[in-house]
Design a protein around this motif. Structure first.
Motif, PDB file in Angstrom:
ATOM      1  N   GLN A 199       0.908  -1.336   0.041  1.00 21.05           N
ATOM      2  CA  GLN A 199       0.093   0.087  -0.078  1.00 21.05           C
ATOM      3  C   GLN A 199       0.841   1.303   0.165  1.00 21.05           C
ATOM      4  O   GLN A 199       0.501   2.107  -0.543  1.00 21.05           O
ATOM      5  CB  GLN A 199      -0.939  -0.077   1.070  1.00 21.05           C
ATOM      6  CG  GLN A 199      -1.600   1.157   1.551  1.00 21.05           C
ATOM      7  CD  GLN A 199      -2.824   1.739   0.420  1.00 21.05           C
ATOM      8  OE1 GLN A 199      -3.160   0.693  -0.525  1.00 21.05           O
ATOM      9  NE2 GLN A 199      -3.463   2.683   0.294  1.00 21.05           N
ATOM     10  N   VAL A 234       1.810   1.925  -3.194  1.00 19.85           N
ATOM     11  CA  VAL A 234       0.682   2.471  -4.136  1.00 19.85           C
ATOM     12  C   VAL A 234       0.379   3.842  -3.863  1.00 19.85           C
ATOM     13  O   VAL A 234       0.135   4.911  -4.727  1.00 19.85           O
ATOM     14  CB  VAL A 234      -0.685   1.730  -3.633  1.00 19.85           C
ATOM     15  CG1 VAL A 234      -1.877   2.479  -4.119  1.00 19.85           C
ATOM     16  CG2 VAL A 234      -0.785   0.343  -3.945  1.00 19.85           C
ATOM     17  N   THR A 235       0.684   4.456  -2.661  1.00 16.25           N
ATOM     18  CA  THR A 235       0.398   5.794  -2.207  1.00 16.25           C
ATOM     19  C   THR A 235       1.579   6.561  -2.867  1.00 16.25           C
ATOM     20  O   THR A 235       1.325   7.730  -3.405  1.00 16.25           O
ATOM     21  CB  THR A 235       0.376   6.107  -0.867  1.00 16.25           C
ATOM     22  OG1 THR A 235       1.515   5.668  -0.057  1.00 16.25           O
ATOM     23  CG2 THR A 235      -0.796   5.279  -0.175  1.00 16.25           C
ATOM     24  N   PHE A 237      -7.717   7.168   6.320  1.00 15.82           N
ATOM     25  CA  PHE A 237      -7.894   5.949   5.564  1.00 15.82           C
ATOM     26  C   PHE A 237      -6.395   5.237   5.325  1.00 15.82           C
ATOM     27  O   PHE A 237      -6.305   4.148   5.220  1.00 15.82           O
ATOM     28  CB  PHE A 237      -8.596   6.576   4.160  1.00 15.82           C
ATOM     29  CG  PHE A 237      -8.450   5.537   3.044  1.00 15.82           C
ATOM     30  CD1 PHE A 237      -9.411   4.641   2.802  1.00 15.82           C
ATOM     31  CD2 PHE A 237      -7.474   5.210   2.319  1.00 15.82           C
ATOM     32  CE1 PHE A 237      -9.706   3.507   1.984  1.00 15.82           C
ATOM     33  CE2 PHE A 237      -7.206   4.305   1.300  1.00 15.82           C
ATOM     34  CZ  PHE A 237      -8.526   3.344   1.219  1.00 15.82           C
ATOM     35  N   TRP A 294      -5.925  -4.693   1.788  1.00 19.43           N
ATOM     36  CA  TRP A 294      -5.094  -5.833   1.263  1.00 19.43           C
ATOM     37  C   TRP A 294      -4.584  -6.886   2.216  1.00 19.43           C
ATOM     38  O   TRP A 294      -4.131  -7.813   1.637  1.00 19.43           O
ATOM     39  CB  TRP A 294      -3.872  -4.998   0.468  1.00 19.43           C
ATOM     40  CG  TRP A 294      -4.258  -3.991  -0.526  1.00 19.43           C
ATOM     41  CD1 TRP A 294      -4.665  -2.529  -0.383  1.00 19.43           C
ATOM     42  CD2 TRP A 294      -4.792  -4.444  -1.758  1.00 19.43           C
ATOM     43  NE1 TRP A 294      -5.203  -2.113  -1.401  1.00 19.43           N
ATOM     44  CE2 TRP A 294      -5.604  -3.233  -2.294  1.00 19.43           C
ATOM     45  CE3 TRP A 294      -5.028  -5.573  -2.582  1.00 19.43           C
ATOM     46  CZ2 TRP A 294      -5.979  -2.960  -3.557  1.00 19.43           C
ATOM     47  CZ3 TRP A 294      -5.969  -5.579  -3.722  1.00 19.43           C
ATOM     48  CH2 TRP A 294      -6.153  -4.219  -4.434  1.00 19.43           C
TER      49      TRP A 294
HETATM   50  C1  BGC Z   1      -7.100   1.422  -2.685  1.00 18.94           C
HETATM   51  C2  BGC Z   1      -7.263   2.469  -3.987  1.00 18.94           C
HETATM   52  C3  BGC Z   1      -7.129   3.832  -3.285  1.00 18.94           C
HETATM   53  C4  BGC Z   1      -5.743   3.994  -2.533  1.00 18.94           C
HETATM   54  C5  BGC Z   1      -5.378   5.273  -2.164  1.00 18.94           C
HETATM   55  C6  BGC Z   1      -5.724   1.640  -2.142  1.00 18.94           C
HETATM   56  O1  BGC Z   1      -5.771   0.701  -1.251  1.00 18.94           O
HETATM   57  O2  BGC Z   1      -7.340   0.083  -3.230  1.00 18.94           O
HETATM   58  O3  BGC Z   1      -8.718   2.216  -4.203  1.00 18.94           O
HETATM   59  O4  BGC Z   1      -6.941   4.618  -4.425  1.00 18.94           O
HETATM   60  O5  BGC Z   1      -5.517   2.886  -1.753  1.00 18.94           O
HETATM   61  O6  BGC Z   1      -4.031   5.189  -1.286  1.00 18.94           O
END
Ligand code: BGC
Length: 433
Positions: A101, A104-105, A323, A332
């Motif tokens: 994650q 991802v960020t 979030f 995840w």
């Molecule tokens: C989500 C994405 C979201 C992202 C934001 C991910 O874990 O699945 O949909 O845009 O986090 O950081």
């Protein structure tokens, strides 16, 4: 035709002759590809997607490029979190998995910066933005050549010696006997399962399946992507100019990266449930506050007083922050660690596809929903957040510190609700060994 096609597929894929001819590995109780080649394949598809869409001379190729991106992301999202959870030592599994994650960020942040930088490069700025998507994929490809396959995956395929060596290598220890025994036991049970899909829909598989899918679907119902995709539009609505609203989106992306670090540090100390519950409160308050401000103060011309517009930006940051240390990474982590080995790959695939489906639905529906519901859309998400808080309180077990191959015994069979689902079949399997 449609009916026949739906009806025939499930049946045929559970006929041994069919499997013997086309998918012999499934018949032996092993899923098709290891984690490592799946990760490699994901990166190759994504690189192709970047080349095709970055150079696209027409709409058809642009769409083909997007499809390649989609398949690449699907393969990557399926294999990388599983890989991380399987190689991580039990006491740091949360932190190691959340690296997924975290990147991802970082990806979101870099993409926002690239968009900002190329928005004034005419006429090929968009080509640069799409083509640069190949860069992280090249890193992933190189990484996929270097990493070792996970011990569970190797042992499940009968490569016991290689599995033990891989375990020694990733733990940096000579004596890995007790963990090896756990993995061997899980593989033994997994080998008896010829049809992971059928097994996944058995009563005893329901607890991880329900939890895994719900966590992923709820993750999207927090409304995160409504904020992520449309933050610039929201900031423009409350009165920022085009440039500064793009910049505000960059700020939320930075908050997203930094807050994910909090989760890496906290997840294996305070546990999954506490982070999720704390975040539900913070997200609920932020959504209600944004909704209330817009409802009561948004002028008919579509702007807010300067001070209140700044408050909305702060509230959006508070929302993203909570979030980022909870539902983002836990979406995840939890599904990747709760399935037993025999249904882990298939179960996790169901959870990931639920995430992707709801990402799509919310992205598509958000603009028309917000036109119809206006500020009430934020109350809609607040209600969802309340529901997911109750879900955590009553249904979500804590998985902190439990070895990944002992979830059935230590988590599901002990939970007041889910233990009712755990039938004799599983007990028998464990007793046999
Ligand atoms: C989500 C994405 C979201 C992202 C934001 C991910 O874990 O699945 O949909 O845009 O986090 O950081």
């Amino acid at each position: 035709m449609f009916g026949y096609d739906i009806g025939i597929s499930g049946g045929v894929t559970s006929m041994d002759d069919f499997l013997k001819m086309f998918f012999p590995a499934i018949l032996k109780g092993v899923s098709l590809l290891d984690r490592k080649p799946t990760i490699g394949l994901a990166s190759i598809l994504f690189i192709l997607g970047a080349i095709v869409s970055g150079l696209a001379p027409n709409k058809a190729l642009l769409i083909i490029g997007r499809i390649l991106f989609g398949i690449g992301v699907g393969f990557g999202n399926e294999s990388v979190p599983l890989f991380l959870s399987e190689v991580a030592p039990m006491q740091h599994r949360g932190a190691v998995n959340i690296l997924f994650q975290f990147f991802v960020t970082i990806g979101i942040l870099v993409a926002n910066l690239v968009n900002y930088a190329v928005s004034s490069t005419h006429p090929n700025g968009w080509r640069i933005a799409l083509g640069l998507a190949g860069v992280p994929a090249v890193f992933l490809f190189i990484g996929s050549l270097i990493i070792s396959e996970t011990p569970s995956s190797l042992i499940e395929r009968g490569k016991e010696f290689e599995g033990k060596e891989a375990l020694r290598k990733i733990r940096g220890l000579d004596d890995v006997e007790s963990e090896l025994e756990q993995i061997k036991l899980a593989c033994e049970i997994a080998r008896q399962v010829k049809h992971p899909y059928k097994k996944l829909f058995k009563r005893a598989s329901m607890p991880p399946l329900i939890i895994g899918r719900s966590v992923q679907v709820f993750q999207q119902f927090t409304g995160i992507n409504a904020i992520m995709f449309y933050a610039p539009v929201l900031f423009q609505t409350v009165g920022f100019k085009s440039d500064s609203s793009l910049l505000s989106a960059v700020i939320t992306a930075i908050v997203n990266v930094l807050s994910t670090i909090v989760s890496i540090v906290a997840v294996d100390r305070v546990g999954r449930r506490k982070l999720l519950l704390q975040a539900c409160m913070q997200m609920f308050i932020s959504m209600v506050a944004i909704g209330s401000i817009l409802l009561t103060h948004l002028k008919p011309t579509g702007s807010l007083d300067k001070g209140l517009a700044a408050v909305v930006v702060v509230l959006v940051c508070l929302f993203v922050m909570s979030f980022a240390w909870s539902w983002g990474p836990m979406g995840w982590l939890i599904p990747s660690e709760t399935f037993p080995l025999e249904t882990r790959t298939t179960g996790f695939a169901f959870a990931v596809s639920a995430n992707m489906l709801f990402t799509f639905i919310i992205a598509q529906a958000f603009l028309s929903m917000s036109c119809n519901m206006r500020a009430y859309i934020f109350f809609f998400f607040a209600i969802q957040i309340l529901i997911m808080g109750l879900f955590v309180v009553f249904l979500l077990p804590e998985t902190k510190g439990v070895p990944i191959d002992c979830m059935t015994e230590r988590v599901w069979k002990k939970h007041p609700v889910w233990k009712k689902f755990m039938g004799k079949e599983v007990v028998k399997n464990y007793e046999m060994t």
